[in-house]
Write an enzyme that holds these catalytic residues in place. Structure first.
Site, PDB file in Angstrom:
ATOM      1  N   LEU A 141      66.573  22.451  46.615  1.00  0.00           N
ATOM      2  CA  LEU A 141      67.457  23.144  47.517  1.00  0.00           C
ATOM      3  C   LEU A 141      67.098  24.118  48.395  1.00  0.00           C
ATOM      4  CD1 LEU A 141      70.500  23.577  45.040  1.00  0.00           C
ATOM      5  CD2 LEU A 141      69.844  21.581  46.843  1.00  0.00           C
TER       6      LEU A 141
ATOM      7  N   LYS B  64      69.455  24.387  51.336  1.00  0.00           N
ATOM      8  CA  LYS B  64      69.429  23.591  52.048  1.00  0.00           C
ATOM      9  C   LYS B  64      69.534  22.023  51.548  1.00  0.00           C
ATOM     10  CE  LYS B  64      65.106  22.380  51.385  1.00  0.00           C
ATOM     11  NZ  LYS B  64      64.827  20.884  50.386  1.00  0.00           N
TER      12      LYS B  64
ATOM     13  N   ASP C 285      58.878  25.367  54.228  1.00  0.00           N
ATOM     14  CA  ASP C 285      60.470  25.135  54.711  1.00  0.00           C
ATOM     15  C   ASP C 285      60.941  26.695  54.960  1.00  0.00           C
ATOM     16  OD1 ASP C 285      60.552  22.663  53.840  1.00  0.00           O
ATOM     17  OD2 ASP C 285      61.378  23.075  51.712  1.00  0.00           O
TER      18      ASP C 285
ATOM     19  N   PRO D  11      68.853  26.873  41.694  1.00  0.00           N
ATOM     20  CA  PRO D  11      67.917  26.451  40.561  1.00  0.00           C
ATOM     21  C   PRO D  11      66.570  26.484  41.081  1.00  0.00           C
ATOM     22  CG  PRO D  11      69.064  24.457  41.015  1.00  0.00           C
ATOM     23  CD  PRO D  11      69.780  25.743  41.779  1.00  0.00           C
ATOM     24  N   MET D  12      65.551  26.757  40.275  1.00  0.00           N
ATOM     25  CA  MET D  12      64.102  26.750  40.674  1.00  0.00           C
ATOM     26  C   MET D  12      63.632  25.236  40.583  1.00  0.00           C
ATOM     27  SD  MET D  12      62.353  30.014  39.034  1.00  0.00           S
ATOM     28  CE  MET D  12      60.890  29.748  39.876  1.00  0.00           C
ATOM     29  N   GLY D  13      62.996  24.670  41.391  1.00  0.00           N
ATOM     30  CA  GLY D  13      62.368  23.295  41.272  1.00  0.00           C
ATOM     31  C   GLY D  13      63.605  22.375  41.468  1.00  0.00           C
TER      32      GLY D  13
ATOM     33  N   GLY E 127      65.638  27.172  47.641  1.00  0.00           N
ATOM     34  CA  GLY E 127      65.823  28.630  47.166  1.00  0.00           C
ATOM     35  C   GLY E 127      64.909  29.504  47.221  1.00  0.00           C
TER      36      GLY E 127
END
EC number: 2.7.1.148
Length: 283
Positions: free
Chosen positions: A104, A10, A141, A99-101, A106
């Site tokens: 987006l 997102k 989220d 990616p983590m952090g 995830g």
């Protein structure tokens, strides 16, 4: 049989911090839109009632992973209401591209995909409202990913109003750093009193992100990527970062800019979509 399920990224097309509650959570106004890009989750049903994540994340305990937590939460909720078929279990694996952090979504998207997919595969029959309510206990989220439509969000992100912003093309760039959300939200210089406005007013204004000034100040990599992207197109931070994005009217424009990117910049091109790829796959 193994089935595959999209777990899309997102973007926060805008994000404004409007206050802070007594419990420390920040209230906000933000606009969520999905991307036709993300992780892929594979699920194979098992009949012994066990949940196994076959692709563990380094540094995250199996039972702490949001994917496993989502599966177990659905299992308990459905069982408590007599809607879980006996022996329901699953082997779950993930092809991780987000990616983590990165801002987006995830992890939240992964949790939502597991809730929606297992509810379908196990034939629990829980409603989207019930799944979204469960998702909120996993992360602010998660509900927007469960509901699957672009949305204007208020409160701490849980009050959702479906909207249909223009579906533009985006160059999404990762600066190579991970930004834990608390780092941004605990910064004393974070704007916390942006006036609340109606969605109609906000959609007419130039979009921005209140977290961007903090991310640029504290992470020079974010500042460098944004400075470069702004030479080509309107660009800003998504969520609390670290990813930033530039918007374009066409795919070719976005790809032309990506081709000119410096070697240190990692990025991809994707289309903004108002219907989640997860929900599109279920039509």
């Amino acid at each position: 049989m193994r089935t595959q399920w999209p777990s899309p990224a997102k973007l926060n097309l805008f994000l404004y911090i409007t206050g802070q509650r007594a419990d420390g959570y920040h209230t906000l106004q933000t606009l969520f839109q999905f991307l036709d890009y993300g992780d892929t989750i594979s699920i194979e049903l098992r009949d012994d009632g066990d949940i196994r994540l076959l692709t563990p994340v380094e540094g995250v305990e199996h039972e702490d992973n949001l994917i496993v937590r989502a599966a177990r939460l659905l299992m308990k909720t459905a069982a408590d209401s007599g809607r879980l078929p006996t022996g329901s279990g699953a082997n779950i694996s993930i092809d991780k591209r987000l990616p983590m952090g990165g801002g987006l979504g995830g992890g939240s998207s992964n949790a939502a995909t597991v809730l929606v997919a297992l509810n379908h595969l196990w034939q629990c029959g829980l409603s989207m409202d019930e799944l979204a309510e469960m998702g909120l206990t996993l992360g602010a989220d998660v509900p927007v990913f469960v509901r699957g439509h672009a949305a204007f969000a208020e409160g701490v992100g849980e009050i959702l109003t479906p909207v249909d912003p223009p579906e533009k093309w985006y160059l999404v760039a990762h600066p190579g750093v991970s930004i834990p959300t608390p780092v941004i939200f605990k910064d004393p210089e974070l704007p916390r009193n942006t006036p609340k406005r109606s969605i109609e007013t906000l959609l007419k204004c130039e979009f921005s992100n209140d977290c961007e000034v903090i991310a640029r100040k504290r992470f020079r990599e974010v500042d460098a990527v944004l400075s470069w992207l702004l030479e080509y197109a309107p660009s800003r931070l998504t969520g609390t970062g670290a990813c930033v994005f530039a918007e374009f009217d066409t795919e070719s424009e976005a790809r032309q800019v990506l081709e000119q990117a410096p070697e240190w910049l990692n990025g991809f091109v994707a289309k903004g979509v108002n219907l989640s790829p997860l929900h599109r796959a279920m039509l």
